[in-house]
Structures are given as C-alpha cells and as structure tokens.
Design a protein around this motif. Structure first.
Motif, short mmCIF file in Angstrom:
data_model
loop_
_atom_site.label_atom_id
_atom_site.label_comp_id
_atom_site.label_asym_id
_atom_site.label_seq_id
_atom_site.Cartn_x
_atom_site.Cartn_y
_atom_site.Cartn_z
N PHE A 227 10.12 -26.80 -76.60
CA PHE A 227 10.13 -25.37 -76.34
C PHE A 227 8.71 -24.84 -76.16
O PHE A 227 8.43 -24.08 -75.24
N PHE A 228 7.81 -25.25 -77.04
CA PHE A 228 6.43 -24.78 -76.95
C PHE A 228 5.71 -25.38 -75.75
O PHE A 228 4.84 -24.74 -75.15
N ILE A 229 6.06 -26.61 -75.39
CA ILE A 229 5.48 -27.19 -74.18
C ILE A 229 5.91 -26.38 -72.97
O ILE A 229 5.11 -26.06 -72.08
N GLY A 230 7.20 -26.01 -72.92
CA GLY A 230 7.69 -25.16 -71.84
C GLY A 230 7.02 -23.79 -71.85
O GLY A 230 6.72 -23.23 -70.80
N TRP A 231 6.78 -23.25 -73.06
CA TRP A 231 6.12 -21.95 -73.15
C TRP A 231 4.68 -22.02 -72.65
O TRP A 231 4.20 -21.09 -72.00
N TRP B 17 0.82 -20.72 -68.37
CA TRP B 17 -0.02 -21.21 -67.27
C TRP B 17 0.40 -20.55 -65.95
O TRP B 17 -0.44 -20.00 -65.22
N LEU B 18 1.69 -20.58 -65.65
CA LEU B 18 2.16 -20.03 -64.38
C LEU B 18 2.02 -18.51 -64.34
O LEU B 18 1.67 -17.94 -63.30
N LEU B 19 2.29 -17.84 -65.47
CA LEU B 19 2.13 -16.39 -65.51
C LEU B 19 0.68 -16.01 -65.27
O LEU B 19 0.37 -15.10 -64.49
N GLY B 20 -0.24 -16.71 -65.95
CA GLY B 20 -1.65 -16.41 -65.78
C GLY B 20 -2.12 -16.66 -64.36
O GLY B 20 -2.84 -15.83 -63.78
N THR B 21 -1.72 -17.78 -63.77
CA THR B 21 -2.17 -18.08 -62.41
C THR B 21 -1.58 -17.10 -61.40
O THR B 21 -2.26 -16.72 -60.43
N VAL C 218 -3.52 -17.06 -71.13
CA VAL C 218 -3.44 -16.31 -69.88
C VAL C 218 -4.82 -15.99 -69.28
O VAL C 218 -4.99 -16.08 -68.06
N PRO C 219 -5.84 -15.62 -70.07
CA PRO C 219 -7.15 -15.34 -69.44
C PRO C 219 -7.70 -16.53 -68.65
O PRO C 219 -8.12 -16.37 -67.49
N LEU C 220 -7.72 -17.72 -69.25
CA LEU C 220 -8.24 -18.89 -68.54
C LEU C 220 -7.38 -19.22 -67.33
O LEU C 220 -7.90 -19.47 -66.23
N CYS C 221 -6.06 -19.21 -67.51
CA CYS C 221 -5.16 -19.52 -66.39
C CYS C 221 -5.24 -18.44 -65.31
O CYS C 221 -5.13 -18.73 -64.12
N GLY C 222 -5.46 -17.19 -65.74
CA GLY C 222 -5.61 -16.11 -64.77
C GLY C 222 -6.82 -16.31 -63.89
O GLY C 222 -6.77 -16.08 -62.67
N VAL C 223 -7.93 -16.74 -64.48
CA VAL C 223 -9.13 -17.00 -63.68
C VAL C 223 -8.89 -18.15 -62.71
O VAL C 223 -9.35 -18.13 -61.56
N MET C 224 -8.14 -19.17 -63.15
CA MET C 224 -7.83 -20.28 -62.25
C MET C 224 -6.97 -19.82 -61.08
O MET C 224 -7.16 -20.25 -59.94
N GLY D 1 9.35 -23.30 -56.50
CA GLY D 1 8.53 -23.31 -57.71
C GLY D 1 9.36 -23.42 -58.97
O GLY D 1 9.03 -24.17 -59.90
N PHE D 2 10.46 -22.66 -59.01
CA PHE D 2 11.35 -22.72 -60.18
C PHE D 2 11.96 -24.11 -60.32
O PHE D 2 12.02 -24.68 -61.42
#
Length: 669
Positions: free
Chosen positions: A8-12, A17-21, A89-95, A547-548
């Motif tokens: 569950f946490f791996i999926g989260w 990652w996807l939300l941030g990107t 999210v911040p790091l993934c958002g920058v990516m 993507g889904f």
C-alpha cells in the motif's frame, strides 16, 4: 526502510511521484512561454533537484521523530500519508516541471510544425535517463552511502545548469560564476560529510535508541541499536528482535519439539540467531538447518550477541544457510521431523508468501512421518476483534487445507501447530513427560504452562471462532488475503472507520467497478458539443488510460514478482527499469512511424493492452497454480511483461500528443 512500507505504501509513493510530476508539468508549461524563460526555468530545475534530493533524504529519515513513532513501529495511517505527500511532492514536482520546460526548449529548437515530434523526443530522452538510473542503482548505488549518491547527482545537475547558462543564457555571466562555484563546493561538501550525515540521519529512524551500526545489503537495510545494555536488530525498519529473546524463543520452539516423540532433523526458517536455535539444540537433535534470507544479517549481528548465543552459531550440529525460504524448500530434497517458521506478521506480500497454501504444501512435503510444523502471528486472545478474527481464520483455513490436524495456542502470540497425521492429539501430558525425560531446563515453558496453554478456555473459543468465521478464506500467492487482513488489523489501531471503508472496497465486485469506470470515461468524452474539443478530450482520455493501465500493471507486476521470487528491495529496480526500457522503445517506435493515422494507432494500442491484460490473468493463474514450480528463469518472463507494458504506454504518448496538438484532426504538428 524508514516506515517499513508494505505494498500500500509503495503504491502511495508512486501516487505521490505521479501527482508531483503532473503538478510540476502544469507549472512548467506556464513558466516556459518563450525560449529564454524555458532555458532559465530548466537551469533552475536542475539547481533545485541538486538541493532537494539530499533534503528529501533528511526529511524521510526524520519522519519518525516528527510523527512521534517509536523505533520499529509503523506510523499512524493518515499522518504517514500526509507526511510522505508533503516530503515527496516538492522533489517530484520539480522533476515534472523539468520535463515540461525541457520539452519546450526542444520545441524551440525545432522548425515550425515539429512541436509534437519535439515533445516525443524529449519524452524518449527522459525514458533513457530512467533506464540508465535503474541499471546503475541496481548494480552499484544500492550499496552506497545515500548522501554520496546525492553528492554525485548534485554535481551532475549543477554541471548541467552551468552548461545551460553557458550555451543559452550567455548574458547572465554573474549567475554563471555563482553556479560554477556552487557546482564545485556544494557536491564536494556533501560528499566529504556524507559519513556524518548518514550516521546522524539514520539515528533519527530509531528514537530513544542509540544506533550502533547500519549497513545496506541486497535485501534491504540492516541496523543494530542499543537500548541500555540490550542490542536490537532491525531489517528495513522492521524490528527482528533483541540480542536475547528467551521468552519468545521458548514458546516458539518447545511446543512443536515436544509434540514430536524424537526430533532428529529440524528445520528453522527465519530469525534464529537470537535464541530459537539455542532452544532447539536443547532437544539434542542430530542436525538443525537454519535458513535466513539475508546472508549479511548473521554476519552483522553476530558480534552483538551474548557469548552463549555466539557459541550456538558455532555448534557443529547447526548448519546455517542464507537463501529465500521458499527457494530452499524447492531445492532441498530431505525430510525433517520438525519445521519451525519464525517470520513477522504478513504485513507485505513479500512476507505473506510464507503464509500461503503453496508454502504450507511445500512444508508438508518436507515433513517426515509424524512430523510437526509450527508458525505464529501476533494476536490478542482476550479481545478477538473482527480484524483479528479475519486474520487468524485466514491462516487457520489455509493450514487446514494442507494439514488434517491443526492446533491453536492463543495468547499475545497465536501459535499454530500442524501435523500431517490425523491421529495427532496434542496431548499435554505427553509433552510434559517428554520435557521431563529430555531433562530440558526452561524458564517459561514449564510443565504447568504446557498444560495451561493447551487446555485453557481460550483454545476452544478461538478454534470455534475460526471454524465458524465468515471470512475463513484460504491465502494463496495469487490472492494474498492474509496480507490484506493484516493490513486491516494494523489500520484498525488508528481509525476503525477507514478500516471498514477498505474492507467494503474489497467486497465490491470487480466487473461493477470496471463498468462504472468505462461509463465515466464515455461520459467525459461525450460531454462536449464541439467535435474538436471532443477529439481533444479523447486524446487526453487515451493518454490517461494508458498511464493508469501502466501504473496499475506496474504495481501488479511488482506484487507478482515478489510473490514468486521474493527479494523485493533487491530486484524492484529491475522491474521499474524494464518498464522504462519498454516506454523508451515504444516512444522511439512511435516517433519513427509518423504516417500511422493517430486514431487507428491509438485504438490498436489500447486493444493490444486489453488482450495483454486478459492473457496476463491466464498466465498468472497457470504459474501460481498449486504444485507449479517457478524456476529462476521465470524472472525474465516477468521482466518481459514489464517491458511490454511499458512499450504500449510509451507508444501511446507520441500518438496521443500528435492527436491532441492536431485538435483531433490528425494533423501531425
């Protein structure tokens, strides 16, 4: 490793990652309207990644003291989700922003009408970067100090930022000089202080304990802490036990050993170095095989054990091995009088594979005539909650599918004793007599305690509850019900309402959920009066569906891979790299076929995906069927499936992008 994450946490984490990107991509598209702004934003992204990467490591490791979670425990559910979201999210958002502005920069270099092709090539280069990162991490960086890795990445990103300013933003010479100095001193300082940062931040994962040693292995992270005079051992954040576990070891070992009239060959699967092995040797067996998953675990912990336990590891009767328990049983041809499984609760699919019908059948095939098998889970006999009943009844139902005689011993730990002999009576008097005859000195499993544990009223009450339970469903590799029930048990400690919601979702019929999703997609496309907008929505739905499907398939393959072979943390990067390699190949193939009509190409790809998912179900049912042996060569089958899933999703992106930019008319911009 900080929170001991399950699937569950791996999926989260993948969701974060996807939300941030995605959020970063939206912001990046707004910050790169013209070439100078695009290249300036791209350079800023590289600088931010260089800074945010080590900061994210620090924040992840400081999660337990911030959330008030004790060492070895899993954090409160909602707080852990929110914290991981805020950290990642911040790091993934920058990516994500980096991809958008890089694509814009690529478009600026292309002639007019080549926007779609430029974006496709940017996507391909990103996939190639993922592939290279996955390979390097799998074979090199998995063993390295994380802050040294961060220093290397910081140097690469800052050097790239300097190159962008030098080539595209030559007028900003003062900023370029500052960047050059930063590119030299920041990575160097991070690298030189990496040992201190590693020790200090790793210490934060174990509040109120002193970290003595921590080391990465191919199976995860092994840490040793000290609490007063006691040493504690952790693997990937999970408490394995203290340096001496006499109470737990006596209960784990003596009941199954006393249930057998003359145990000569014994197999211990799981943790045994801190007491269980010593207790087994008290019964004077001829041979004891002890199998640990991680070969480095015993090497690291050996020096922190009491002298008598270190002597036990040197006993000539004890043969220590290091391999996956399922793999050991597959290759081992011998029989054992007693087999004891000492695993944590099935909080992940990786551990759950040691509680499935397939595992129990493999255990039974290695028991000699009259042999006894023992396993256990955490429990609370005085408060049999619905979650505990589901968990215990699932293990009980699975055992009774394989063994005709099963006995439960419920207390704070629920022990299961199983035998292939119908005549097994689990007579307490026989066990008490054997304890006396073998002249075994024990502190906790005494004659009176044996009688009490086998005859108290909790035994009949719990067995009756398990036999009459509604959810007495067996646990298999392909359907890890025990793992899900353990997740619900853990979740119920924080919020019973959320537990009920998750349980309700598990009862929903899959066809109904699928039909609802299809109607929602069709409604989204149809709710548009203008044909061009409808076509654009169709392009968005096509990419969103791909993507889904890719993310769902990625999680499924990760689950199937570890259910089949274990070693999730070691080979997880292999699976993700195979996905990214497929995406790169699919993007390259679609870029090289510009004459394919977008509508027909997208329809064909989605049809191929549907057929592939159907075949995947058939293949999984076959390879996980009872009695079907999976060899190591099947790893390449799973990696091939990951590659194919990425291939289709990668091919969808360029076609959907051209379709969208062409306003649904198929114009190849």
């Amino acid at each position: 490793m900080s929170f001991y994450g399950n699937e569950f946490f791996i999926g989260w984490v993948l969701f974060c990652w996807l939300l941030g990107t995605s959020l970063g991509s939206i912001l990046g598209s707004k910050l790169s309207r013209d070439p100078p702004r695009a290249f300036r934003s791209l350079a800023i992204c590289h600088v931010l990644i260089a800074i945010l990467f080590p900061m994210t490591i620090v924040l992840i490791r400081s999660g337990k003291p911030i959330l008030g979670t004790s060492a070895g425990a899993m954090p409160e559910f909602i707080l852990s989700l929110l914290y991981s979201l805020a950290v990642l999210v911040p790091l993934c958002g920058v990516m994500g922003m980096q991809f958008a502005v890089a694509a814009r920069g690529q478009v600026c270099q292309m002639p007019e009408g080549g926007a779609a092709r430029a974006v496709g090539w940017a996507y391909l280069w990103e996939c190639l970067g993922f592939i290279a990162g996955g390979i390097v991490f799998s074979f090199v960086l998995v063993f390295a100090n994380e802050f040294r890795v961060a220093a290397i990445f910081a140097a690469l990103n800052l050097a790239t930022a300097c190159g962008i300013f030098h080539v595209f933003l030559k007028k900003m010479k003062r900023i370029l000089r500052l960047l050059v100095l930063t590119a030299v001193f920041f990575p160097a300082g991070l690298f030189m202080n990496s040992a201190f940062l590693q020790q200090q931040t790793s210490q934060w994962r174990f509040p109120n304990e002193t970290l003595v040693r921590t080391e990465n292995t191919v199976h995860g992270n092994v840490s040793v802490t000290r609490l007063g005079s006691q040493y504690n051992f952790y693997q990937s954040g999970l408490l394995l036990g203290a340096d001496r576990e006499d109470f737990a070891s006596e209960y784990l070992v003596h009941f199954p050993m006393l249930a057998h009239p003359a145990p000569r060959k014994v197999l211990l699967l799981g943790t045994g170095f801190n007491g269980p092995l010593q207790q087994i040797l008290k019964h004077s067996p001829q041979e004891v095989r002890a199998v640990e998953l991680d070969p480095e675990l015993v090497k690291i912990t050996r020096g922190f054990l009491p002298e008598d336990l270190q002597a036990t590891l040197r006993d000539p009767r004890a043969r220590l091995g290091a391999t996956d328990p399922r793999n050991f049983l597959t290759k081992e041809g011998g029989k054992f009088d007693v087999i004891i499984a000492n695993f944590p609760n099935p909080a992940s699919v990786l551990i759950n594979r040691n509680y499935t019908e397939q595992f129990f059948r493999s255990v039974r095939s290695h028991l000699s005539d009259g042999g006894v098998f023992a396993t256990h889970i955490a429990f609370a006999a005085n408060t049999l909650t619905p979650e505990l009943e589901r968990l215990g009844s699932s293990v009980y139902a699975t055992l009774t599918q394989v063994f005709p005689s099963v006995k439960v011993l419920p207390e704070d730990t629920l022990f299961f004793l199983a035998s292939a002999e119908n005549a097994s009576s689990w007579d307490p008097q026989e066990m008490m007599d054997r304890l006396s005859e073998r002249k075994i000195k024990t502190d906790f499993v005494t004659a009176n305690q044996i009688r009490y544990r086998l005859t108290n009223d909790r035994v009949e009450r719990v067995e009756t509850a398990f036999r009459n339970a509604i959810w007495k469903t067996k646990n298999t590799d392909l359907r890890p019900r025990t793992c899900y029930f353990e997740f619900l048990r853990w979740l119920s400690q924080f919020d019973p309402g959320i537990t009920k919601a998750f349980f309700f979702l598990a009862t929903l019929p899959f066809p109904a959920m699928l039909a609802t999703s299809l109607f929602a997609i069709l409604g989204f496309i149809a709710f548009s009066r203008e044909p061009q907008k409808g076509m654009r929505k169709l392009a968005l739905v096509s990419m969103g569906t791909a993507g889904f499907s890719l993310m769902a398939f990625e999680i499924v393959v990760i689950y199937l891979f570890q259910a089949a072979f274990g070693d999730l943390y070691y080979r997880l990067a292999w699976v993700i790299t195979a996905f990214m390699a497929g995406m790169g190949a699919g993007t390259w193939a679609a870029q090289g076929l510009p004459k394919i009509p977008e509508r027909f190409g997208l329809a064909g790809l989605h049809l191929m995906n549907a057929v592939f998912f159907f075949l995947l179900i058939k293949v999984c049912v076959r390879i996980f069927s009872t009695g079907f042996s999976l060899g190591e060569a099947y790893q390449f089958v799973f990696l091939g499936m990951a590659f194919w899933g990425g291939l289709v999703a990668g091919a969808v992106f360029p076609l959907a992008n051209r379709f969208y930019l062409g306003r649904g008319e198929g114009d190849r911009l």
